[in-house]
Design a protein around this motif. Structure first.
Motif, PDB file in Angstrom:
ATOM      1  N   SER A   1       0.804  -1.152  -0.027  1.00 55.36           N
ATOM      2  CA  SER A   1      -0.024   0.000   0.097  1.00 55.36           C
ATOM      3  C   SER A   1       0.901   1.182   0.244  1.00 55.36           C
ATOM      4  CB  SER A   1      -0.906  -0.114   1.220  1.00 55.36           C
ATOM      5  OG  SER A   1      -1.480   1.243   1.294  1.00 55.36           O
ATOM      6  N   ALA A   2       0.479   2.319  -0.613  1.00 53.53           N
ATOM      7  CA  ALA A   2       1.075   3.415  -0.499  1.00 53.53           C
ATOM      8  C   ALA A   2       1.183   3.941   0.941  1.00 53.53           C
ATOM      9  CB  ALA A   2       0.111   4.714  -1.333  1.00 53.53           C
ATOM     10  N   THR A   3       0.383   3.625   1.627  1.00 60.77           N
ATOM     11  CA  THR A   3       0.804   4.343   2.900  1.00 60.77           C
ATOM     12  C   THR A   3       2.066   3.797   3.606  1.00 60.77           C
ATOM     13  OG1 THR A   3      -0.526   2.377   4.057  1.00 60.77           O
ATOM     14  CG2 THR A   3      -1.812   4.481   3.575  1.00 60.77           C
ATOM     15  N   GLY A   4       2.299   2.471   3.248  1.00 58.43           N
ATOM     16  CA  GLY A   4       3.708   1.905   3.739  1.00 58.43           C
ATOM     17  C   GLY A   4       4.713   2.603   3.018  1.00 58.43           C
ATOM     18  N   VAL A   5       4.740   2.692   1.708  1.00 60.96           N
ATOM     19  CA  VAL A   5       5.637   3.675   0.849  1.00 60.96           C
ATOM     20  C   VAL A   5       6.115   4.916   1.376  1.00 60.96           C
ATOM     21  CG1 VAL A   5       6.464   4.109  -1.149  1.00 60.96           C
ATOM     22  CG2 VAL A   5       5.114   2.312  -1.150  1.00 60.96           C
ATOM     23  N   VAL A   6       4.830   5.617   1.819  1.00 60.37           N
ATOM     24  CA  VAL A   6       4.941   6.986   2.400  1.00 60.37           C
ATOM     25  C   VAL A   6       5.532   6.715   3.852  1.00 60.37           C
ATOM     26  CG1 VAL A   6       3.943   8.714   3.448  1.00 60.37           C
ATOM     27  CG2 VAL A   6       3.048   7.880   1.368  1.00 60.37           C
ATOM     28  N   ASP A   7       5.507   5.850   4.598  1.00 62.34           N
ATOM     29  CA  ASP A   7       6.102   5.554   5.845  1.00 62.34           C
ATOM     30  C   ASP A   7       7.546   5.468   5.734  1.00 62.34           C
ATOM     31  OD1 ASP A   7       3.873   6.229   6.931  1.00 62.34           O
ATOM     32  OD2 ASP A   7       3.483   4.030   7.710  1.00 62.34           O
ATOM     33  N   ARG A   8       7.832   4.688   4.699  1.00 60.82           N
ATOM     34  CA  ARG A   8       9.322   4.286   4.198  1.00 60.82           C
ATOM     35  C   ARG A   8      10.116   5.411   4.153  1.00 60.82           C
ATOM     36  NH1 ARG A   8      12.749   1.697   6.476  1.00 60.82           N
ATOM     37  NH2 ARG A   8      13.767   0.648   4.646  1.00 60.82           N
ATOM     38  N   THR A   9       9.355   6.185   3.255  1.00 57.22           N
ATOM     39  CA  THR A   9      10.105   7.478   2.613  1.00 57.22           C
ATOM     40  C   THR A   9      10.306   8.517   3.689  1.00 57.22           C
ATOM     41  OG1 THR A   9       9.050   7.085   0.298  1.00 57.22           O
ATOM     42  CG2 THR A   9      10.019   9.464   0.776  1.00 57.22           C
ATOM     43  N   VAL A  10       9.534   8.615   4.809  1.00 54.93           N
ATOM     44  CA  VAL A  10       9.733   9.362   5.697  1.00 54.93           C
ATOM     45  C   VAL A  10      10.660   8.905   6.534  1.00 54.93           C
ATOM     46  CG1 VAL A  10       8.389   9.970   8.164  1.00 54.93           C
ATOM     47  CG2 VAL A  10       7.052  10.262   6.117  1.00 54.93           C
ATOM     48  N   GLU A  11      10.784   7.655   6.839  1.00 51.41           N
ATOM     49  CA  GLU A  11      11.891   7.055   7.824  1.00 51.41           C
ATOM     50  C   GLU A  11      13.317   7.464   7.242  1.00 51.41           C
ATOM     51  OE1 GLU A  11      11.792   2.953   8.511  1.00 51.41           O
ATOM     52  OE2 GLU A  11       9.620   3.058   8.589  1.00 51.41           O
ATOM     53  N   PHE A  12      13.463   7.401   5.903  1.00 52.56           N
ATOM     54  CA  PHE A  12      14.580   7.714   5.080  1.00 52.56           C
ATOM     55  C   PHE A  12      14.844   9.236   5.350  1.00 52.56           C
ATOM     56  CE2 PHE A  12      17.094   8.891   1.311  1.00 52.56           C
ATOM     57  CZ  PHE A  12      18.190   8.340   1.724  1.00 52.56           C
ATOM     58  N   ALA A  13      13.706  10.015   5.083  1.00 49.40           N
ATOM     59  CA  ALA A  13      13.917  11.548   5.260  1.00 49.40           C
ATOM     60  C   ALA A  13      14.526  12.027   6.716  1.00 49.40           C
ATOM     61  CB  ALA A  13      12.591  12.431   4.975  1.00 49.40           C
ATOM     62  N   LYS A  14      13.833  11.263   7.694  1.00 49.04           N
ATOM     63  CA  LYS A  14      14.318  11.611   9.145  1.00 49.04           C
ATOM     64  C   LYS A  14      15.814  11.241   9.542  1.00 49.04           C
ATOM     65  CE  LYS A  14      10.937  10.960  12.279  1.00 49.04           C
ATOM     66  NZ  LYS A  14       9.773  10.615  13.445  1.00 49.04           N
ATOM     67  N   SER A  15      16.042  10.158   8.672  1.00 50.44           N
ATOM     68  CA  SER A  15      17.219   9.868   8.887  1.00 50.44           C
ATOM     69  C   SER A  15      18.334  10.678   8.229  1.00 50.44           C
ATOM     70  CB  SER A  15      17.514   8.368   8.155  1.00 50.44           C
ATOM     71  OG  SER A  15      17.878   8.442   6.845  1.00 50.44           O
ATOM     72  N   LEU A  16      17.861  11.714   7.179  1.00 54.16           N
ATOM     73  CA  LEU A  16      18.728  12.564   6.573  1.00 54.16           C
ATOM     74  C   LEU A  16      18.527  13.793   7.566  1.00 54.16           C
ATOM     75  CD1 LEU A  16      17.992  12.070   2.949  1.00 54.16           C
ATOM     76  CD2 LEU A  16      20.021  11.256   4.285  1.00 54.16           C
ATOM     77  N   GLY A  17      17.883  13.914   8.552  1.00 50.85           N
ATOM     78  CA  GLY A  17      17.765  15.041   9.269  1.00 50.85           C
ATOM     79  C   GLY A  17      16.379  15.705   9.343  1.00 50.85           C
ATOM     80  N   VAL A  18      15.431  15.492   8.573  1.00 53.21           N
ATOM     81  CA  VAL A  18      14.134  15.924   8.618  1.00 53.21           C
ATOM     82  C   VAL A  18      13.480  15.977   9.910  1.00 53.21           C
ATOM     83  CG1 VAL A  18      11.754  16.046   7.486  1.00 53.21           C
ATOM     84  CG2 VAL A  18      13.916  15.814   6.051  1.00 53.21           C
ATOM     85  N   THR A  19      12.897  16.804  10.600  1.00 57.50           N
ATOM     86  CA  THR A  19      12.413  16.781  11.742  1.00 57.50           C
ATOM     87  C   THR A  19      10.865  16.629  11.965  1.00 57.50           C
ATOM     88  OG1 THR A  19      11.801  18.980  12.020  1.00 57.50           O
ATOM     89  CG2 THR A  19      14.103  18.356  12.667  1.00 57.50           C
ATOM     90  N   ASP A  20      10.267  15.955  13.097  1.00 53.75           N
ATOM     91  CA  ASP A  20       8.831  15.696  13.232  1.00 53.75           C
ATOM     92  C   ASP A  20       8.337  17.043  13.043  1.00 53.75           C
ATOM     93  OD1 ASP A  20       8.893  13.130  13.684  1.00 53.75           O
ATOM     94  OD2 ASP A  20       9.204  13.069  15.963  1.00 53.75           O
ATOM     95  N   GLU A  21       9.000  17.988  13.433  1.00 54.32           N
ATOM     96  CA  GLU A  21       8.161  19.602  13.422  1.00 54.32           C
ATOM     97  C   GLU A  21       7.690  20.097  11.928  1.00 54.32           C
ATOM     98  OE1 GLU A  21       9.126  24.124  14.759  1.00 54.32           O
ATOM     99  OE2 GLU A  21      10.518  22.504  15.151  1.00 54.32           O
ATOM    100  N   THR A  22       8.903  19.601  11.179  1.00 51.45           N
ATOM    101  CA  THR A  22       8.851  20.006   9.819  1.00 51.45           C
ATOM    102  C   THR A  22       7.728  18.870   9.046  1.00 51.45           C
ATOM    103  OG1 THR A  22      11.050  20.403   9.509  1.00 51.45           O
ATOM    104  CG2 THR A  22       9.831  19.619   7.555  1.00 51.45           C
ATOM    105  N   LEU A  23       7.613  17.878   9.518  1.00 52.96           N
ATOM    106  CA  LEU A  23       6.386  16.743   8.956  1.00 52.96           C
ATOM    107  C   LEU A  23       4.996  16.983   9.632  1.00 52.96           C
ATOM    108  CD1 LEU A  23       8.769  13.570   9.301  1.00 52.96           C
ATOM    109  CD2 LEU A  23       8.234  14.762   7.208  1.00 52.96           C
ATOM    110  N   ALA A  24       4.990  17.825  10.678  1.00 53.01           N
ATOM    111  CA  ALA A  24       3.803  17.762  11.206  1.00 53.01           C
ATOM    112  C   ALA A  24       2.622  18.318  10.517  1.00 53.01           C
ATOM    113  CB  ALA A  24       3.772  18.562  12.418  1.00 53.01           C
ATOM    114  N   GLU A  25       2.771  19.462   9.697  1.00 48.84           N
ATOM    115  CA  GLU A  25       1.698  20.110   9.088  1.00 48.84           C
ATOM    116  C   GLU A  25       1.660  19.334   7.745  1.00 48.84           C
ATOM    117  OE1 GLU A  25      -1.318  22.783   8.029  1.00 48.84           O
ATOM    118  OE2 GLU A  25      -0.331  22.132   9.827  1.00 48.84           O
ATOM    119  N   PRO A  26       2.588  19.000   6.985  1.00 45.54           N
ATOM    120  CA  PRO A  26       2.203  18.088   5.955  1.00 45.54           C
ATOM    121  C   PRO A  26       1.557  16.786   6.144  1.00 45.54           C
ATOM    122  CG  PRO A  26       4.491  18.944   5.641  1.00 45.54           C
ATOM    123  CD  PRO A  26       3.809  19.291   7.164  1.00 45.54           C
TER     124      PRO A  26
END
Length: 332
Positions: free
Chosen positions: A168-193
């Motif tokens: 499901s796309a939900t899983g792909v979105v989650d995995r992409t988020v995991e990779f982005a967070k490993s690169l330094g993207v914060t929960d604060e940045t992700l909250a509104e999106p």
């Protein structure tokens, strides 16, 4: 045309029919992304490969579809490759791409020297299954690469991280988020999106309560209509999880059921979604048999949008789909 129509030819909104055969890659993985400016960094991708570096990557390159997601989270890539130029890719419509070096604008054609000149720390690509069970084949190149030899050459420039376009796309979105967070993207940045993404999903859930039936197609004048199978397409599968009624078109082929124009009237739904890289709705309506379809008569033929697997792009696409369903009615 049957199985010769590849899933990736349809999915990207960036590949034409028949560019190559079905894509494959390796299996599911988990993230242990970590690190910082001066500390070690590691990430286990969906091939099960763990990439370890002395520090967190800051220079990222990769497949258009994948880097679009990272960009939506604030990570601007240094280089891109894919089946089209960034200027022609809907995922980059509102972005200033002048600082990104395009090292490939045709599928499988990558200027390896130009890529090396950009000194990427890591390269991201997608991995596609080869069947409805989600099998990922390590003997086939990742999406974006012409062959394993080319993939190996690119991997000598920087490690290649694969995110699987499976399930499901939900899983792909989650995995992409995991990779982005490993690169330094914060929960604060992700909250509104993320909030907008969840709101769009709820809107689609509500729209799906109407019970409208939907099918998504890629149609060609001489090859007929290729009906996508929701279970094999991550985005469509995620819509059915929200309650969207997507009848199984049948057939034994992976991803598509191929139907002649003469027989398309056997597949009656309230709404038809058309691929943006195939015949558009107006062209399909010029086909006499399609014009007799209930959805066609009701004017309920809308774009089937492909967007990158992130909160921002998915929210936009899901909102558009929900809006089209909200103005549609039962006609079957």
């Amino acid at each position: 045309m049957g199985s010769s129509l590849s899933r990736r030819a349809f999915l990207g909104g960036s590949l034409a029919l028949g560019a190559t055969g079905l894509l494959a890659a390796c299996g599911g993985g988990t993230s242990n992304g970590s690190g910082g400016g001066s500390g070690a960094w590691s990430f286990t991708d969906d091939m099960g490969e763990t990439v370890t570096l002395d520090r967190r990557p800051t220079r990222v390159a990769g497949l258009n579809d994948a880097i679009a997601s990272l960009w939506n989270y604030g990570i601007v890539p240094v280089a891109s490759f894919g089946a089209t130029a960034l200027a022609d890719d809907v995922n980059f419509q509102d972005k200033d791409t002048s600082a990104v070096t395009e090292v490939g604008t045709t599928y499988g054609q990558i200027d390896v020297e130009a890529l090396a000149a950009q000194r990427p720390d890591v390269i991201i690509a997608h991995a596609y299954p080869v069947d409805s069970e989600g099998t990922l084949d390590p003997e086939k190149p990742l999406f974006g690469f012409n062959d394993l030899e080319q993939q190996k050459l690119v991997g000598e420039i920087a490690p290649v991280v694969a995110i699987a376009m499976a399930g499901s796309a939900t899983g792909v979105v989650d995995r992409t988020v995991e990779f982005a967070k490993s690169l330094g993207v914060t929960d604060e940045t992700l909250a509104e999106p993320k909030r907008k993404y969840e709101a769009a999903r709820e809107r689609l859930r509500s729209a799906a309560e109407s019970g409208l039936t939907v099918m998504a197609v890629a149609a060609y004048p001489n090859d007929g209509v290729h009906i996508a199978k929701a279970k094999d397409d991550p985005a469509l599968r995620s819509y059915t999880e929200l309650g969207l009624s997507y009848p199984d078109p049948g057939g034994s082929e992976y991803f598509w059921e191929s139907v002649s124009w003469e027989n398309i009237t056997d597949y009656r739904t309230d709404v038809v979604l058309y691929s943006l890289r195939a015949m558009d709705g107006d062209a399909m309506l010029d086909q006499p048999t399609f014009a007799q379809m209930p959805a066609a008569k009701a004017g309920q033929v809308y774009p089937w949008e492909f967007s990158s697997m992130d909160y921002v792009a998915q929210a936009r696409t899901i909102d558009n789909l929900a809006a089209n369903l909200e103005k549609s009615r039962k006609v079957t």
